[in-house]
Motif scaffolding. Structure first.
Motif, mmCIF file in Angstrom:
data_model
loop_
_atom_site.group_PDB
_atom_site.id
_atom_site.type_symbol
_atom_site.label_atom_id
_atom_site.label_comp_id
_atom_site.label_asym_id
_atom_site.label_seq_id
_atom_site.Cartn_x
_atom_site.Cartn_y
_atom_site.Cartn_z
ATOM 1 N N GLY A 53 34.049 72.528 9.611
ATOM 2 C CA GLY A 53 34.192 72.415 8.412
ATOM 3 C C GLY A 53 35.437 71.393 8.095
ATOM 4 N N SER A 54 35.756 70.466 7.117
ATOM 5 C CA SER A 54 36.516 69.700 6.136
ATOM 6 C C SER A 54 37.416 69.797 5.757
ATOM 7 C CB SER A 54 35.368 68.530 6.289
ATOM 8 O OG SER A 54 34.258 67.699 6.466
ATOM 9 N N LEU A 55 38.506 69.344 5.615
ATOM 10 C CA LEU A 55 39.898 69.573 3.994
ATOM 11 C C LEU A 55 40.144 67.875 4.386
ATOM 12 C CD1 LEU A 55 42.004 72.214 6.143
ATOM 13 C CD2 LEU A 55 40.633 72.198 3.831
ATOM 14 N N ARG A 56 40.410 67.714 3.122
ATOM 15 C CA ARG A 56 41.448 66.446 2.961
ATOM 16 C C ARG A 56 43.331 66.411 2.231
ATOM 17 N NH1 ARG A 56 39.409 61.717 1.401
ATOM 18 N NH2 ARG A 56 40.775 60.156 0.058
ATOM 19 N N LEU A 57 43.317 65.908 2.791
ATOM 20 C CA LEU A 57 44.355 66.334 2.800
ATOM 21 C C LEU A 57 45.582 64.972 2.187
ATOM 22 C CD1 LEU A 57 46.159 67.312 6.151
ATOM 23 C CD2 LEU A 57 45.739 68.377 4.486
ATOM 24 N N SER A 58 46.711 65.619 0.831
ATOM 25 C CA SER A 58 47.144 64.063 -0.171
ATOM 26 C C SER A 58 48.237 63.852 0.257
ATOM 27 C CB SER A 58 46.770 64.584 -1.446
ATOM 28 O OG SER A 58 45.141 64.033 -1.519
ATOM 29 N N CYS A 59 49.157 62.972 -0.055
ATOM 30 C CA CYS A 59 50.335 62.365 -0.226
ATOM 31 C C CYS A 59 50.633 61.793 -1.291
ATOM 32 C CB CYS A 59 50.499 61.996 1.168
ATOM 33 S SG CYS A 59 53.155 61.770 1.284
ATOM 34 N N VAL A 60 52.077 62.293 -1.757
ATOM 35 C CA VAL A 60 52.343 62.026 -3.067
ATOM 36 C C VAL A 60 53.995 61.030 -2.488
ATOM 37 C CG1 VAL A 60 52.939 61.035 -5.402
ATOM 38 C CG2 VAL A 60 51.244 62.057 -4.790
ATOM 39 N N ALA A 61 54.477 59.552 -2.718
ATOM 40 C CA ALA A 61 55.348 59.275 -2.355
ATOM 41 C C ALA A 61 56.199 58.852 -3.243
ATOM 42 C CB ALA A 61 55.216 58.481 -1.348
ATOM 43 N N SER A 62 57.636 59.302 -3.772
ATOM 44 C CA SER A 62 58.297 58.774 -4.841
ATOM 45 C C SER A 62 60.041 58.157 -4.149
ATOM 46 C CB SER A 62 58.550 59.678 -5.608
ATOM 47 O OG SER A 62 59.200 60.815 -4.925
ATOM 48 N N GLY A 63 60.200 57.783 -5.154
ATOM 49 C CA GLY A 63 61.785 57.365 -4.543
ATOM 50 C C GLY A 63 61.978 55.984 -4.005
ATOM 51 N N TYR A 64 60.652 54.885 -3.544
ATOM 52 C CA TYR A 64 60.495 54.219 -2.316
ATOM 53 C C TYR A 64 61.437 52.811 -3.856
ATOM 54 C CZ TYR A 64 58.280 55.358 1.124
ATOM 55 O OH TYR A 64 57.793 56.173 2.160
ATOM 56 N N THR A 65 62.521 51.937 -2.823
ATOM 57 C CA THR A 65 63.079 51.045 -4.384
ATOM 58 C C THR A 65 62.321 49.826 -4.621
ATOM 59 O OG1 THR A 65 65.015 50.300 -3.128
ATOM 60 C CG2 THR A 65 65.367 51.971 -4.251
ATOM 61 N N TYR A 66 62.092 49.178 -5.563
ATOM 62 C CA TYR A 66 61.902 47.461 -5.258
ATOM 63 C C TYR A 66 60.100 48.162 -5.304
ATOM 64 C CZ TYR A 66 67.143 46.277 -5.897
ATOM 65 O OH TYR A 66 67.459 46.356 -6.076
ATOM 66 N N ASN A 67 59.697 48.525 -5.155
ATOM 67 C CA ASN A 67 58.373 49.040 -5.224
ATOM 68 C C ASN A 67 57.274 48.592 -3.582
ATOM 69 O OD1 ASN A 67 55.664 48.893 -5.980
ATOM 70 N ND2 ASN A 67 54.878 46.985 -6.220
ATOM 71 N N VAL A 127 64.438 58.934 -1.302
ATOM 72 C CA VAL A 127 62.223 59.312 -0.278
ATOM 73 C C VAL A 127 61.627 60.548 -0.375
ATOM 74 C CG1 VAL A 127 60.381 58.278 0.645
ATOM 75 C CG2 VAL A 127 62.515 56.746 0.147
ATOM 76 N N GLN A 128 61.052 61.019 -1.557
ATOM 77 C CA GLN A 128 60.562 62.156 -1.252
ATOM 78 C C GLN A 128 58.605 61.825 -0.955
ATOM 79 O OE1 GLN A 128 60.986 64.096 -5.031
ATOM 80 N NE2 GLN A 128 62.242 65.265 -3.902
ATOM 81 N N LEU A 129 57.996 62.785 0.005
ATOM 82 C CA LEU A 129 56.895 62.766 -0.321
ATOM 83 C C LEU A 129 56.432 64.342 0.271
ATOM 84 C CD1 LEU A 129 57.023 60.930 3.849
ATOM 85 C CD2 LEU A 129 56.401 59.793 1.507
ATOM 86 N N VAL A 130 55.221 64.255 -0.717
ATOM 87 C CA VAL A 130 55.031 65.683 -0.959
ATOM 88 C C VAL A 130 53.395 66.221 -0.394
ATOM 89 C CG1 VAL A 130 54.254 67.478 -3.144
ATOM 90 C CG2 VAL A 130 56.659 65.401 -2.883
ATOM 91 N N GLU A 131 53.289 66.858 0.275
ATOM 92 C CA GLU A 131 51.896 66.821 0.982
ATOM 93 C C GLU A 131 51.115 67.664 0.279
ATOM 94 O OE1 GLU A 131 54.208 66.723 4.989
ATOM 95 O OE2 GLU A 131 54.564 67.716 2.965
ATOM 96 N N SER A 132 49.640 67.683 -0.159
ATOM 97 C CA SER A 132 48.947 69.290 -0.513
ATOM 98 C C SER A 132 47.978 69.113 -0.341
ATOM 99 C CB SER A 132 48.982 68.807 -2.479
ATOM 100 O OG SER A 132 47.922 67.663 -3.128
ATOM 101 N N GLY A 133 46.611 70.100 -0.054
ATOM 102 C CA GLY A 133 45.471 70.419 0.929
ATOM 103 C C GLY A 133 45.107 70.786 1.533
#
Length: 125
Positions: free
Chosen positions: A16-30, A2-8
């Motif tokens: 003020g405002s900011l928006r953070l995002s994270c993309v997840a990968s590597g999970y098996t069987y959805n 499993v990998q989690l990669v943040e950005s933002g």
């Protein structure tokens, strides 16, 4: 793996405002949408990581008192993404923010199975 990669992350003035995002990968069987709670935690130097917000697979969310009403967590199960919209930021929100996969919807680092590497958020007064 499993990998989690943040950005933002970045710098912003108080209010003020900011928006953070994270993309997840590597999970098996959805499993991203079928099992895991996801969350954001933060850490300032010299202090322990603290939970900010967490969201379960249905979209139900919980928040730490210090961000309630200002931050909003969301997830897109089809895209394996997790976001944190941060509004009305305060200097005390300055921290490294981490995306995390949680084994329960609890705002605690003890319930984290996987961590992202973190992104820095800096709020100036």
């Amino acid at each position: 793996q499993v990998q989690l990669v943040e950005s933002g992350g970045g710098s912003v003035q108080a209010g003020g405002s900011l928006r953070l995002s994270c993309v997840a990968s590597g999970y098996t069987y959805n499993r991203y949408n079928s099992r895991y709670c996801m969350g954001w935690l933060r850490q300032v130097p010299g202090k322990e990581r603290e939970g900010v917000a967490a969201i379960d697979r249905t979209g139900a969310a919980i928040y730490a008192d210090f961000v309630q009403g200002r931050f909003s967590i969301s997830r897109d199960n089809a895209k394996n993404t997790l976001d944190l919209q941060m509004n009305r930021l305060k200097p005390e929100d300055t921290a490294m923010y981490y995306c995390a996969s949680l084994r329960a919807q609890v705002l605690s680092a003890r319930y984290v199975d996987y961590w992202g590497r973190g992104v820095q958020v800096t709020v100036s007064s």
